[in-house]
Design a protein around this motif. Structure first.
Motif, PDB file in Angstrom:
ATOM      1  N   GLN A 237      37.053  33.535  28.057  1.00  0.00           N
ATOM      2  CA  GLN A 237      37.768  34.612  28.223  1.00  0.00           C
ATOM      3  C   GLN A 237      37.369  35.551  29.370  1.00  0.00           C
ATOM      4  N   VAL A 238      36.124  35.586  29.694  1.00  0.00           N
ATOM      5  CA  VAL A 238      35.806  36.577  30.827  1.00  0.00           C
ATOM      6  C   VAL A 238      36.022  35.557  32.051  1.00  0.00           C
ATOM      7  N   GLY A 239      35.809  34.374  32.073  1.00  0.00           N
ATOM      8  CA  GLY A 239      36.086  33.428  33.120  1.00  0.00           C
ATOM      9  C   GLY A 239      37.590  33.514  33.716  1.00  0.00           C
ATOM     10  N   ILE A 240      38.400  33.204  32.798  1.00  0.00           N
ATOM     11  CA  ILE A 240      39.926  33.091  32.972  1.00  0.00           C
ATOM     12  C   ILE A 240      40.486  34.688  33.455  1.00  0.00           C
ATOM     13  N   THR A 241      39.836  35.599  32.629  1.00  0.00           N
ATOM     14  CA  THR A 241      40.269  36.981  33.137  1.00  0.00           C
ATOM     15  C   THR A 241      40.068  37.239  34.596  1.00  0.00           C
ATOM     16  N   SER A 242      38.720  37.098  34.904  1.00  0.00           N
ATOM     17  CA  SER A 242      38.417  37.400  36.150  1.00  0.00           C
ATOM     18  C   SER A 242      38.927  36.636  37.384  1.00  0.00           C
ATOM     19  N   SER A 243      38.991  35.094  36.825  1.00  0.00           N
ATOM     20  CA  SER A 243      39.631  34.390  38.021  1.00  0.00           C
ATOM     21  C   SER A 243      40.975  34.461  38.298  1.00  0.00           C
ATOM     22  N   THR A 244      41.833  34.825  37.214  1.00  0.00           N
ATOM     23  CA  THR A 244      43.294  35.203  37.844  1.00  0.00           C
ATOM     24  C   THR A 244      43.377  36.582  38.442  1.00  0.00           C
ATOM     25  N   ALA A 245      42.635  37.530  38.177  1.00  0.00           N
ATOM     26  CA  ALA A 245      42.334  38.677  38.945  1.00  0.00           C
ATOM     27  C   ALA A 245      42.289  38.412  40.319  1.00  0.00           C
ATOM     28  N   ALA A 246      40.928  37.600  40.477  1.00  0.00           N
ATOM     29  CA  ALA A 246      40.900  37.317  42.023  1.00  0.00           C
ATOM     30  C   ALA A 246      41.909  36.709  42.700  1.00  0.00           C
ATOM     31  N   LEU A 247      42.504  36.012  42.054  1.00  0.00           N
ATOM     32  CA  LEU A 247      43.687  35.205  42.698  1.00  0.00           C
ATOM     33  C   LEU A 247      44.771  35.771  42.785  1.00  0.00           C
ATOM     34  N   GLY A 248      44.726  37.071  42.251  1.00  0.00           N
ATOM     35  CA  GLY A 248      46.126  38.122  42.427  1.00  0.00           C
ATOM     36  C   GLY A 248      47.096  37.977  41.487  1.00  0.00           C
ATOM     37  N   GLN A 249      46.693  37.154  40.390  1.00  0.00           N
ATOM     38  CA  GLN A 249      47.782  36.832  39.253  1.00  0.00           C
ATOM     39  C   GLN A 249      47.234  37.116  37.755  1.00  0.00           C
ATOM     40  N   ALA A 250      46.712  38.386  37.895  1.00  0.00           N
ATOM     41  CA  ALA A 250      45.943  38.602  36.406  1.00  0.00           C
ATOM     42  C   ALA A 250      46.772  38.586  35.359  1.00  0.00           C
ATOM     43  N   GLY A 251      48.324  38.527  35.399  1.00  0.00           N
ATOM     44  CA  GLY A 251      49.210  38.421  34.034  1.00  0.00           C
ATOM     45  C   GLY A 251      49.127  36.915  33.809  1.00  0.00           C
ATOM     46  N   ALA A 252      48.448  35.859  34.540  1.00  0.00           N
ATOM     47  CA  ALA A 252      48.626  34.738  33.912  1.00  0.00           C
ATOM     48  C   ALA A 252      47.321  34.393  32.924  1.00  0.00           C
ATOM     49  N   ALA A 253      46.317  35.467  32.905  1.00  0.00           N
ATOM     50  CA  ALA A 253      45.329  35.100  31.944  1.00  0.00           C
ATOM     51  C   ALA A 253      45.906  34.788  30.668  1.00  0.00           C
ATOM     52  N   GLY A 254      46.607  35.560  30.183  1.00  0.00           N
ATOM     53  CA  GLY A 254      46.955  35.474  28.940  1.00  0.00           C
ATOM     54  C   GLY A 254      47.529  34.173  28.458  1.00  0.00           C
TER      55      GLY A 254
ATOM     56  N   PRO B  85      45.144  38.768  19.090  1.00  0.00           N
ATOM     57  CA  PRO B  85      44.943  39.808  20.150  1.00  0.00           C
ATOM     58  C   PRO B  85      46.407  40.111  20.574  1.00  0.00           C
ATOM     59  N   VAL B  86      47.339  39.161  20.547  1.00  0.00           N
ATOM     60  CA  VAL B  86      48.814  39.553  20.868  1.00  0.00           C
ATOM     61  C   VAL B  86      49.147  40.695  20.397  1.00  0.00           C
ATOM     62  N   LEU B  87      49.031  40.817  18.750  1.00  0.00           N
ATOM     63  CA  LEU B  87      49.288  41.914  18.084  1.00  0.00           C
ATOM     64  C   LEU B  87      48.575  43.151  18.213  1.00  0.00           C
ATOM     65  N   LEU B  88      47.426  42.938  18.450  1.00  0.00           N
ATOM     66  CA  LEU B  88      46.501  43.926  18.576  1.00  0.00           C
ATOM     67  C   LEU B  88      46.935  44.746  19.711  1.00  0.00           C
ATOM     68  N   VAL B  89      46.875  44.257  21.193  1.00  0.00           N
ATOM     69  CA  VAL B  89      47.264  44.775  22.359  1.00  0.00           C
ATOM     70  C   VAL B  89      48.548  45.424  22.431  1.00  0.00           C
ATOM     71  N   ALA B  90      49.495  44.782  21.540  1.00  0.00           N
ATOM     72  CA  ALA B  90      50.931  45.261  21.698  1.00  0.00           C
ATOM     73  C   ALA B  90      51.024  46.624  20.899  1.00  0.00           C
TER      74      ALA B  90
END
Length: 405
Positions: A232-249, A157-162
């Motif tokens: 994947q869904v839970g971590i992404t949505s929870s970090t966004a709700a906490l205002g730290q979306a960048g922490a999901a990765g 995923p890191v390679l793909l997104v980059a």
């Protein structure tokens, strides 16, 4: 580390492991890559989700059939035409996406690309089972395979997104296409360790899934897959709700890293407890471990819950592959491994879908309810069918097969 060095010391092991790793990276890129590609082409996340799901489901259903062909006719005779079909399907999909073709065409080509994806991971496990079966080293070999899976699903995923953000999803999947073609062709040409073709006909209703304990393990692996998808869904949505979306990765990388460590330690131990009991215990522990995530209300607790869940999930996966090897004859080994691979893929898609609905309706933390429920039910299933997961004493599974000319 002696267990792993003994496995890697097998003559010519790296000759098939290196190209296999190259070919397995695109396996971990395909579903997310199609999601990004189709959304980029159509502007619709709904269509993109359908296309990604079509790829995942077709891969899960068709993969075991290609595993069966590999058992009967040999890996090279299946892999070479399969990767040719996959290259054509993915190539046409990239062209159609570039010209913003109709959604129905993109979904159809996505399904074909998923169905034709070479099942390299199952074939590597079949090679290890062929050369190490009965030696006591197979558990360490399967642990290495699970560690490799973690590396690919972390790096891909890191390679793909980059590449997608730096250029476009078309270029990202084009790179994946080159890797899978080169890796698969080189892997197919390395004959060392490859099982000999053994044409067989399964005398059981339901084919390989009808053999002793295989269906039970396949259902359990669907539950294991839901852990990956819902996290994947839970971590992404929870970090966004906490205002730290960048922490999901980093949090998901912590999950993968803990799984790497858990698998490494688990595979190095010579277990005296039987594999069926260990299967029930590891899935039960996973259910208990994932409960911690339901209480994660901050970034530090998300890190801790992800690490705990990751540490336990790899031993469960390793045990499942070790167990199925004892339940099926060599004649259908690749197909059996592919059913487990496909079951994880179905679980990932189902877990992500259910978790997504829960997040939309109730909020991010609700996604974390999926893993403890699904794995808890899987642990109860394993306990209920514990006898079915033990080979019958004095009876070889080969007797359930009839060799055909």
């Amino acid at each position: 580390m002696k267990s792993y060095l003994a496995v890697l010391g097998f003559p010519a092991a790296w000759r098939f492991l290196a190209p296999a790793f190259l070919a397995r990276l695109p396996y971990a890129m395909l579903q997310l890559g199609i999601l990004l590609l189709v959304q980029w082409s159509t502007g619709s996340y709904g269509v993109a989700g359908i296309a990604a799901a079509a790829a995942a489901v077709s891969q899960a259903l068709i993969g075991p059939q290609t595993g069966r062909l590999a058992d009967r006719y040999g890996q090279p005779k299946v892999l070479i035409p399969q990767v040719a079909v996959h290259a054509a399907a993915l190539g046409v999909l990239l062209v159609l996406a570039s010209v913003h073709a109709r959604s129905a065409l993109l979904v159809t080509l996505s399904a074909l690309a998923g169905a034709s994806m070479p099942q390299i991971g199952s074939m590597v496990r079949a090679r290890w089972a062929h050369v190490l079966g009965g030696s006591g080293k197979l558990g360490a070999a399967f642990a290495l395979e699970s560690i490799t899976d973690e590396l690919t699903f972390t790096l891909a995923p890191v390679l793909l997104v980059a590449i997608s953000t730096g250029f476009s999803p078309v270029w990202a999947l084009l790179v994946a296409l080159v890797m899978v073609v080169v890796g698969t062709l080189v892997f197919a040409m390395v004959r060392r360790g490859a099982p000999e073709p053994m044409p067989v006909r399964v005398r059981s209703q339901g084919g390989v899934l009808g053999l002793r304990g295989v269906a039970v393990l396949a259902i359990a692996f669907v539950a294991l897959g839901t852990v990956f998808g819902s996290l994947q869904v839970g971590i992404t949505s929870s970090t966004a709700a906490l205002g730290q979306a960048g922490a999901a990765g980093p949090i998901y990388a912590t999950f993968s890293g803990a799984s790497f460590v858990g698998g490494l330690l688990y595979g190095a131990i010579h277990w005296r407890t039987g594999a069926p009991v260990r299967m029930a215990a590891t899935i039960g522990l996973l259910s208990a471990a994932t409960v911690a995530l339901t209480f994660a209300g901050s970034i530090p607790t998300l890190y801790g819950g992800a690490a705990l869940a990751g540490f336990v999930i790899a031993p469960a996966v390793i045990t499942g592959y070790t167990l199925v090897e004892t339940l099926v004859p060599a004649e259908v080994r690749t197909e059996a491994f592919t059913w487990l691979n496909g079951s994880i893929g179905l679980g990932i898609a189902a877990g992500a879908a259910v978790a997504g609905q829960l997040v939309d309706r109730f909020g991010g933390p609700w996604a974390f309810l999926v893993p403890p429920v699904t794995t808890g039910l899987a642990a109860l299933l394993i306990l209920a069918f514990l006898r079915r997961l033990r080979p019958e004493t004095g009876r070889s599974p080969v007797r359930e097969l009839v060799t055909t000319a």
